[in-house]
Design a protein around this motif. Structure first.
Motif, PDB file in Angstrom:
ATOM      1  N   ALA A  76       0.835  -1.206   0.000  1.00 33.42           N
ATOM      2  CA  ALA A  76       0.000   0.000   0.000  1.00 33.42           C
ATOM      3  C   ALA A  76       0.867   1.252   0.000  1.00 33.42           C
ATOM      4  CB  ALA A  76      -0.929  -0.016   1.216  1.00 33.42           C
ATOM      5  N   TRP A  77       1.924   1.256   0.778  1.00 28.77           N
ATOM      6  CA  TRP A  77       2.829   2.399   0.845  1.00 28.77           C
ATOM      7  C   TRP A  77       3.479   2.648  -0.518  1.00 28.77           C
ATOM      8  CZ3 TRP A  77       8.215   2.355   3.540  1.00 28.77           C
ATOM      9  CH2 TRP A  77       8.751   3.647   3.537  1.00 28.77           C
ATOM     10  N   ALA A  78       3.960   1.594  -1.151  1.00 29.42           N
ATOM     11  CA  ALA A  78       4.587   1.727  -2.467  1.00 29.42           C
ATOM     12  C   ALA A  78       3.591   2.249  -3.504  1.00 29.42           C
ATOM     13  CB  ALA A  78       5.164   0.389  -2.918  1.00 29.42           C
ATOM     14  N   ALA A  79       2.351   1.801  -3.429  1.00 24.25           N
ATOM     15  CA  ALA A  79       1.330   2.275  -4.366  1.00 24.25           C
ATOM     16  C   ALA A  79       1.043   3.754  -4.146  1.00 24.25           C
ATOM     17  CB  ALA A  79       0.050   1.449  -4.217  1.00 24.25           C
ATOM     18  N   LEU A  82       1.515   0.022 -13.666  1.00 18.27           N
ATOM     19  CA  LEU A  82       2.192  -0.115 -12.379  1.00 18.27           C
ATOM     20  C   LEU A  82       1.171  -0.153 -11.236  1.00 18.27           C
ATOM     21  CD1 LEU A  82       4.822  -0.235 -10.759  1.00 18.27           C
ATOM     22  CD2 LEU A  82       4.781   2.272 -10.715  1.00 18.27           C
ATOM     23  N   LEU A  83       0.156   0.682 -11.324  1.00 13.49           N
ATOM     24  CA  LEU A  83      -0.892   0.653 -10.299  1.00 13.49           C
ATOM     25  C   LEU A  83      -1.660  -0.669 -10.320  1.00 13.49           C
ATOM     26  CD1 LEU A  83      -2.250   4.317 -10.463  1.00 13.49           C
ATOM     27  CD2 LEU A  83      -0.727   3.309  -8.762  1.00 13.49           C
ATOM     28  N   LEU A 107      -2.224  -3.330  -7.355  1.00 14.03           N
ATOM     29  CA  LEU A 107      -3.557  -3.853  -7.062  1.00 14.03           C
ATOM     30  C   LEU A 107      -3.536  -5.385  -6.973  1.00 14.03           C
ATOM     31  CD1 LEU A 107      -6.643  -3.343  -6.791  1.00 14.03           C
ATOM     32  CD2 LEU A 107      -6.757  -3.610  -9.267  1.00 14.03           C
ATOM     33  N   GLU A 108      -2.871  -6.029  -7.916  1.00 13.12           N
ATOM     34  CA  GLU A 108      -2.785  -7.495  -7.899  1.00 13.12           C
ATOM     35  C   GLU A 108      -2.012  -7.996  -6.678  1.00 13.12           C
ATOM     36  OE1 GLU A 108      -4.279  -9.741  -9.754  1.00 13.12           O
ATOM     37  OE2 GLU A 108      -5.264  -8.201 -10.935  1.00 13.12           O
ATOM     38  N   ALA A 117       3.512  -6.953 -15.696  1.00 14.26           N
ATOM     39  CA  ALA A 117       4.871  -6.394 -15.725  1.00 14.26           C
ATOM     40  C   ALA A 117       5.475  -6.496 -17.124  1.00 14.26           C
ATOM     41  CB  ALA A 117       5.755  -7.105 -14.705  1.00 14.26           C
ATOM     42  N   LEU A 118       5.293  -7.625 -17.787  1.00 15.12           N
ATOM     43  CA  LEU A 118       5.817  -7.772 -19.147  1.00 15.12           C
ATOM     44  C   LEU A 118       5.087  -6.861 -20.127  1.00 15.12           C
ATOM     45  CD1 LEU A 118       6.437 -11.622 -19.382  1.00 15.12           C
ATOM     46  CD2 LEU A 118       8.140  -9.796 -19.341  1.00 15.12           C
ATOM     47  N   THR A 119       3.792  -6.683 -19.944  1.00 17.11           N
ATOM     48  CA  THR A 119       3.040  -5.757 -20.793  1.00 17.11           C
ATOM     49  C   THR A 119       3.539  -4.334 -20.589  1.00 17.11           C
ATOM     50  OG1 THR A 119       1.103  -7.186 -20.645  1.00 17.11           O
ATOM     51  CG2 THR A 119       0.729  -4.931 -21.383  1.00 17.11           C
TER      52      THR A 119
END
Length: 162
Positions: free
Chosen positions: A41-44, A64-65, A69-70, A96-98
């Motif tokens: 949560a902090w990183a988001a 990235l968001l 979430l995942e 991540a690959l996308t």
């Protein structure tokens, strides 16, 4: 001649050690889950504030968001069920690959063999999700009912949440 009091004492010590061990393992489990959830949560929030500070948002930022979430959903599901949803790890990898693919194409503007490799990796991960979904519906595993577990009958199917 069997010594009854020694067997009873041994069983009591074994039960106490098992209970204490379970308490310590479950305490660490919950502490680690709260820490991972909090860090996610902090990183988001930090990533979101960086996007706001930048003044514009790109598709990379949105993806990235979605990764955050995942990861948060994985922590929540693991907290509720004590089962690691492998599919969610694969979803994170696909996202991540996308994100890498979109970033590479948008910044370098040149198609090369790397695009094919990343696209192939995404396809393999999508096939892995198909295999995992098929296997979990065809061969259900043990379902946890609190601290006690029960085995599913062969004809009983557990529906997964998508």
């Amino acid at each position: 001649m069997k010594i009854n009091w020694a067997d009873t004492l041994r069983e009591n010590v074994h039960g106490l050690a098992e209970s204490l061990g379970n308490l310590l393992v479950e305490s660490f489990h919950y502490l680690a889950l709260f820490a991972i959830g909090g860090i996610t949560a902090w990183a988001a929030v930090v990533a979101f504030l960086g996007m706001v500070e930048k003044g514009h948002i790109t598709v990379d930022d949105i993806l990235l968001l979605f990764i955050y979430l995942e990861l948060g959903a994985m922590v929540g599901i693991y907290f509720k069920t004590n089962h690691m949803p492998v599919r969610f790890l694969i979803y994170v990898a696909i996202t991540a690959l996308t994100r890498l693919l979109i970033s590479d194409v948008s910044h370098h503007h040149r198609p090369d063999l790397g695009v094919v490799y990343v696209s192939g990796a995404i396809l393999l991960l999508a096939l892995a999700i198909l295999v995992v979904r098929f296997a979990s519906s065809r061969f259900p595993s043990v379902q946890s009912d609190g601290p006690h577990r029960r085995h599913l009958r062969r004809d009983e199917v557990v529906e997964e949440e998508a």
